[in-house]
Scaffold this motif. Structure first.
Motif, PDB file in Angstrom:
ATOM      1  N   LEU A  75      26.572  -8.460 -34.321  1.00 22.83           N
ATOM      2  CA  LEU A  75      27.021  -7.067 -34.420  1.00 22.83           C
ATOM      3  C   LEU A  75      26.061  -6.075 -33.769  1.00 22.83           C
ATOM      4  CD1 LEU A  75      28.351  -7.046 -38.100  1.00 22.83           C
ATOM      5  CD2 LEU A  75      29.701  -7.086 -35.995  1.00 22.83           C
ATOM      6  N   MET A  76      24.818  -6.500 -33.468  1.00 21.76           N
ATOM      7  CA  MET A  76      23.822  -5.552 -32.955  1.00 21.76           C
ATOM      8  C   MET A  76      24.245  -4.840 -31.674  1.00 21.76           C
ATOM      9  SD  MET A  76      19.751  -5.985 -32.169  1.00 21.76           S
ATOM     10  CE  MET A  76      19.284  -5.771 -33.873  1.00 21.76           C
ATOM     11  N   PRO A  77      24.929  -5.497 -30.720  1.00 23.62           N
ATOM     12  CA  PRO A  77      25.327  -4.768 -29.511  1.00 23.62           C
ATOM     13  C   PRO A  77      26.256  -3.584 -29.776  1.00 23.62           C
ATOM     14  CG  PRO A  77      25.403  -7.125 -29.097  1.00 23.62           C
ATOM     15  CD  PRO A  77      25.173  -6.950 -30.574  1.00 23.62           C
ATOM     16  N   LEU A 103      21.718  -7.413 -21.613  1.00 21.91           N
ATOM     17  CA  LEU A 103      20.972  -7.563 -22.854  1.00 21.91           C
ATOM     18  C   LEU A 103      21.919  -7.841 -24.018  1.00 21.91           C
ATOM     19  CD1 LEU A 103      18.287  -7.436 -24.405  1.00 21.91           C
ATOM     20  CD2 LEU A 103      18.605  -4.946 -24.569  1.00 21.91           C
ATOM     21  N   GLY A 104      23.070  -7.172 -24.039  1.00 20.44           N
ATOM     22  CA  GLY A 104      24.039  -7.393 -25.112  1.00 20.44           C
ATOM     23  C   GLY A 104      24.530  -8.830 -25.155  1.00 20.44           C
ATOM     24  N   ALA A 105      24.799  -9.420 -23.988  1.00 21.76           N
ATOM     25  CA  ALA A 105      25.256 -10.809 -23.950  1.00 21.76           C
ATOM     26  C   ALA A 105      24.168 -11.744 -24.471  1.00 21.76           C
ATOM     27  CB  ALA A 105      25.634 -11.193 -22.515  1.00 21.76           C
ATOM     28  N   VAL A 156      14.280  -8.501 -29.518  1.00 15.96           N
ATOM     29  CA  VAL A 156      15.598  -7.868 -29.494  1.00 15.96           C
ATOM     30  C   VAL A 156      15.543  -6.441 -30.036  1.00 15.96           C
ATOM     31  CG1 VAL A 156      17.827  -7.893 -30.677  1.00 15.96           C
ATOM     32  CG2 VAL A 156      17.017  -9.943 -29.492  1.00 15.96           C
ATOM     33  N   ILE A 157      14.872  -6.247 -31.177  1.00 15.73           N
ATOM     34  CA  ILE A 157      14.884  -4.922 -31.804  1.00 15.73           C
ATOM     35  C   ILE A 157      14.222  -3.875 -30.918  1.00 15.73           C
ATOM     36  CG2 ILE A 157      14.110  -3.578 -33.795  1.00 15.73           C
ATOM     37  CD1 ILE A 157      14.539  -6.121 -35.491  1.00 15.73           C
ATOM     38  N   PRO A 158      12.975  -4.070 -30.454  1.00 14.03           N
ATOM     39  CA  PRO A 158      12.401  -3.043 -29.572  1.00 14.03           C
ATOM     40  C   PRO A 158      13.110  -2.903 -28.235  1.00 14.03           C
ATOM     41  CG  PRO A 158      10.901  -4.918 -29.799  1.00 14.03           C
ATOM     42  CD  PRO A 158      11.981  -5.112 -30.803  1.00 14.03           C
ATOM     43  N   LEU A 159      13.629  -4.003 -27.679  1.00  8.41           N
ATOM     44  CA  LEU A 159      14.324  -3.897 -26.403  1.00  8.41           C
ATOM     45  C   LEU A 159      15.645  -3.142 -26.543  1.00  8.41           C
ATOM     46  CD1 LEU A 159      13.715  -7.385 -24.735  1.00  8.41           C
ATOM     47  CD2 LEU A 159      12.781  -5.170 -24.036  1.00  8.41           C
ATOM     48  N   TRP A 160      16.349  -3.362 -27.666  1.00  9.43           N
ATOM     49  CA  TRP A 160      17.583  -2.597 -27.859  1.00  9.43           C
ATOM     50  C   TRP A 160      17.268  -1.125 -28.117  1.00  9.43           C
ATOM     51  CZ3 TRP A 160      22.053  -4.369 -26.321  1.00  9.43           C
ATOM     52  CH2 TRP A 160      23.196  -3.603 -26.585  1.00  9.43           C
ATOM     53  N   ALA A 161      16.154  -0.861 -28.794  1.00 13.39           N
ATOM     54  CA  ALA A 161      15.717   0.524 -28.977  1.00 13.39           C
ATOM     55  C   ALA A 161      15.423   1.165 -27.627  1.00 13.39           C
ATOM     56  CB  ALA A 161      14.478   0.573 -29.875  1.00 13.39           C
ATOM     57  N   VAL A 182      21.878 -11.027 -26.717  1.00 12.60           N
ATOM     58  CA  VAL A 182      21.788 -10.874 -28.168  1.00 12.60           C
ATOM     59  C   VAL A 182      22.912 -11.640 -28.863  1.00 12.60           C
ATOM     60  CG1 VAL A 182      21.886  -9.206 -30.062  1.00 12.60           C
ATOM     61  CG2 VAL A 182      20.596  -8.658 -27.991  1.00 12.60           C
ATOM     62  N   VAL A 183      24.121 -11.582 -28.318  1.00 14.99           N
ATOM     63  CA  VAL A 183      25.250 -12.313 -28.900  1.00 14.99           C
ATOM     64  C   VAL A 183      24.980 -13.815 -28.880  1.00 14.99           C
ATOM     65  CG1 VAL A 183      27.666 -12.945 -28.540  1.00 14.99           C
ATOM     66  CG2 VAL A 183      26.974 -10.548 -28.447  1.00 14.99           C
ATOM     67  N   PHE A 184      24.432 -14.312 -27.792  1.00 15.21           N
ATOM     68  CA  PHE A 184      24.143 -15.746 -27.714  1.00 15.21           C
ATOM     69  C   PHE A 184      23.125 -16.154 -28.776  1.00 15.21           C
ATOM     70  CE2 PHE A 184      22.100 -19.570 -26.183  1.00 15.21           C
ATOM     71  CZ  PHE A 184      23.187 -20.348 -25.799  1.00 15.21           C
ATOM     72  N   VAL A 185      22.130 -15.309 -29.008  1.00 16.18           N
ATOM     73  CA  VAL A 185      21.138 -15.608 -30.047  1.00 16.18           C
ATOM     74  C   VAL A 185      21.814 -15.661 -31.419  1.00 16.18           C
ATOM     75  CG1 VAL A 185      19.035 -14.802 -31.203  1.00 16.18           C
ATOM     76  CG2 VAL A 185      19.238 -14.625 -28.720  1.00 16.18           C
ATOM     77  N   GLY A 186      22.777 -14.769 -31.661  1.00 16.34           N
ATOM     78  CA  GLY A 186      23.532 -14.816 -32.914  1.00 16.34           C
ATOM     79  C   GLY A 186      24.272 -16.133 -33.092  1.00 16.34           C
ATOM     80  N   LEU A 187      24.852 -16.635 -32.011  1.00 16.66           N
ATOM     81  CA  LEU A 187      25.546 -17.925 -32.070  1.00 16.66           C
ATOM     82  C   LEU A 187      24.560 -19.067 -32.336  1.00 16.66           C
ATOM     83  CD1 LEU A 187      28.060 -17.468 -29.104  1.00 16.66           C
ATOM     84  CD2 LEU A 187      28.546 -17.310 -31.566  1.00 16.66           C
TER      85      LEU A 187
END
Length: 400
Positions: A296-298, A368-370, A237-242, A372-377
Motif C-alpha cells: 500500500l505504500m506507493p 520506485l513504486g514498482a 524504502v521509507i527515506p527514499l519515498w519521503a 516497493v510493491v515487489f518487496v511487499g510480495l
C-alpha cells in the motif's frame, strides 16, 4: 540455573547496555545514508545500492565474526565493532567522495556482523530455553529502542548542523558502547559449554556445519533470507519515498523514528508469545503485516499517509523482534553453535544485501513504486515459507 531462578535483570547491563547505545548510533545514521548519498550526487537507484552495500559488509564478515568472538571473547568483539563503526561514521561525514562514502557504509555493515554475533551467541548459551525468545526479543527490542531514539536525536542535530550532525550523534553513542563494553567482564559460559566451544574450535569446520545442517539451511534458511531482504529494504524504502514526495530530511528522519517507536512497544509481548505458543504465532503475522503495508505504500501521497504506512511496517517488524535469532538458536547444535550461528547470520545478511540491491535494480528499470510493491510480495512469500517450515510448538525435534 532453573527457569524459576532466572531473571533477565541479572544480565541486563552487559547483555543489553552496549546494544542500546549501538542502536542509537545506527538509528542516527540509517535514515541519513540514502540522503547523504543523494547529496553527493547519487541517483535514487544508486542510493539504494549503497544501502545494500552495508549488508554486503556484514555478509562478508559473519564467518570471521564467529571466529573473533569465539577466540577473543565478546567484550573485545563489542569494543572493536563499536570503534570500527566510529571510524566509518567519521569517514562518511568528512568525505566529499561518493566512493569513500560507500566504503564507510561497508565498514558499518562489518561492525554490525561482529557486534550482533557476539550478543546472540552469548544469550543462546546463557538463557534457559523457556526464556530464550523473550531474551532474544529483548535483545532485538533494545536495539529497536536505540533505533527509535537515534533518528530523533539526529533530526535535532540535522536541524542545527545539517546532515553531519547525525553522524556526530552516532559517534558519541558508539563511543559510549565501546566504553561500557571495555569495562564489563566477558560473559563467558563455563563448564560443559566452555568445553563444547573448545571442541567446536578443534573439530567443527564450515564444511561440516553446512553438510550436517543442510536441511535447515535449505528450508528455514530460505525464509530467513526473504525476511532479511524485506527488513533491510524497508530501511531504504521509507527515506527514499519521503525524498520522492519532496519531504525535508528532518521530516524523513522523524517518520523513520516514529515507525521505530511502534517497533519498540511490542517486542517483549511478542517474545512471550513465542515462548508460550510457538514461533509461528509471531513469524507469520510479522511478514504478512509488513507485506500488506509495503503493497500500500506507493499510494502514500504526503507525510501523513507515509507516516501511517511506516507505522504499520514498524508494528509488523516489531513483533518479529528477535525472531530470526530465536529460530536460529532453536536449531543450533550445542557443539559447533558459533559456526552454525555464523552461517545462519550469513544467510540473513545475504538477504540484507540482495533486498536493497533488487530494489535498486527495479527502481532503475521500472520505478520506485514498482520496487516497493515487489518487496511487499517478498514479505508475503516469507510468511508462507516460515509458516510451512517452522516446527509446531511441542515438536520434539526443536528447540534445543
Amino acid at each position: 540455573m532453573s527457569d524459576d531462578d532466572f531473571s533477565l535483570r541479572r544480565i541486563a547491563l552487559p547483555a543489553f547496555g552496549p546494544t542500546l547505545l549501538f542502536g542509537i548510533g545506527e538509528g542516527a545514521i540509517l535514515p541519513i545514508i540514502p540522503l547523504g548519498a543523494r547529496e553527493l550526487g547519487a541517483s535514487p537507484s544508486l542510493a539504494a545500492l549503497i544501502v545494500a552495500l552495508m549488508g554486503l559488509g556484514a555478509l562478508v564478515s559473519n564467518i570471521p565474526a564467529s571466529l573473533i568472538t569465539m577466540r577473543r571473547g565478546e567484550r573485545w568483539a563489542i569494543v572493536a565493532a563499536a570503534l570500527w563503526s566510529v571510524l566509518a561514521f567519521v569517514l562518511c561525514a568528512a568525505t566529499g567522495s561518493l566512493a569513500l562514502f560507500t566504503a564507510g557504509c561497508v565498514m558499518v555493515g562489518m561492525s554490525q556482523a561482529v557486534f550482533s554475533l557476539a550478543r546472540q551467541s552469548y544469550l543462546t548459551e546463557a538463557v534457559p530455553l523457556a526464556w530464550r525468545a523473550r531474551a532474544l526479543s529483548t535483545l532485538g527490542g533494545t536495539m529497536r529502542i536505540g533505533l527509535f531514539i537515534g533518528p530523533f536525536a539526529a533530526a535535532a542535530a540535522i536541524h542545527r548542523f545539517g546532515l553531519v550532525g547525525a553522524y556526530g550523534v552516532g559517534i558519541v553513542a558508539l563511543l559510549g558502547a565501546a566504553l561500557i563494553g571495555a569495562r564489563v567482564p566477558d560473559l563467558a559460559a563455563h563448564g560443559a559449554a566452555a568445553a563444547g566451544r573448545q571442541a567446536d574450535a578443534a573439530r567443527i569446520t564450515l564444511g561440516s556445519t553446512l553438510r550436517d545442517h543442510r536441511r535447515v539451511f535449505l528450508t528455514l534458511g530460505v525464509g530467513v533470507v526473504l525476511v532479511s531482504a524485506v527488513r533491510a529494504t524497508r530501511q531504504a524504502v521509507i527515506p527514499l519515498w519521503a525524498d520522492h514526495l519532496g519531504l525535508e530530511a528532518s521530516v524523513a528522519a522523524l517518520i523513520y523514528g516514529l515507525a521505530g517507536g511502534i517497533e519498540m512497544l511490542v517486542f517483549y509481548p511478542a517474545g512471550q508469545l513465542m515462548d508460550r505458543k510457538g514461533r509461528r504465532w509471531v513469524a507469520v503475522p510479522c511478514m504478512t503485516i509488513m507485506g500488506g503495508a509495503l503493497l500500500l505504500m506507493p499510494l502514500a501521497a504526503g507525510a501523513t499517509t507515509l507516516l501511517l504506512a511506516a507505522c504499520v511496517i514498524g508494528f509488523g517488524n516489531g513483533i518479529g523482534s528477535g525472531m530470526v535469532m530465536t529460530i536460529g538458536a532453536d536449531h543450533s547444535p550445542r557443539v559447533g553453535r558459533a559456526h552454525f550461528l555464523g552461517v545462519w547470520r550469513l544467510m540473513a545478511d545475504i538477504g540484507s544485501s540482495c533486498g536493497p540491491a533488487l530494489l535498486s535494480i527495479l527502481t532503475a528499470a521500472l520505478s520506485l513504486g514498482a520496487g516497493v510493491v515487489f518487496v511487499g510480495l517478498m514479505a508475503l512469500a516469507a510468511a508462507a515459507q516460515l509458516g510451512y517450515w517452522i516446527p509446531r510448538a511441542g515438536d520434539a525435534s526443536t528447540p534445543r
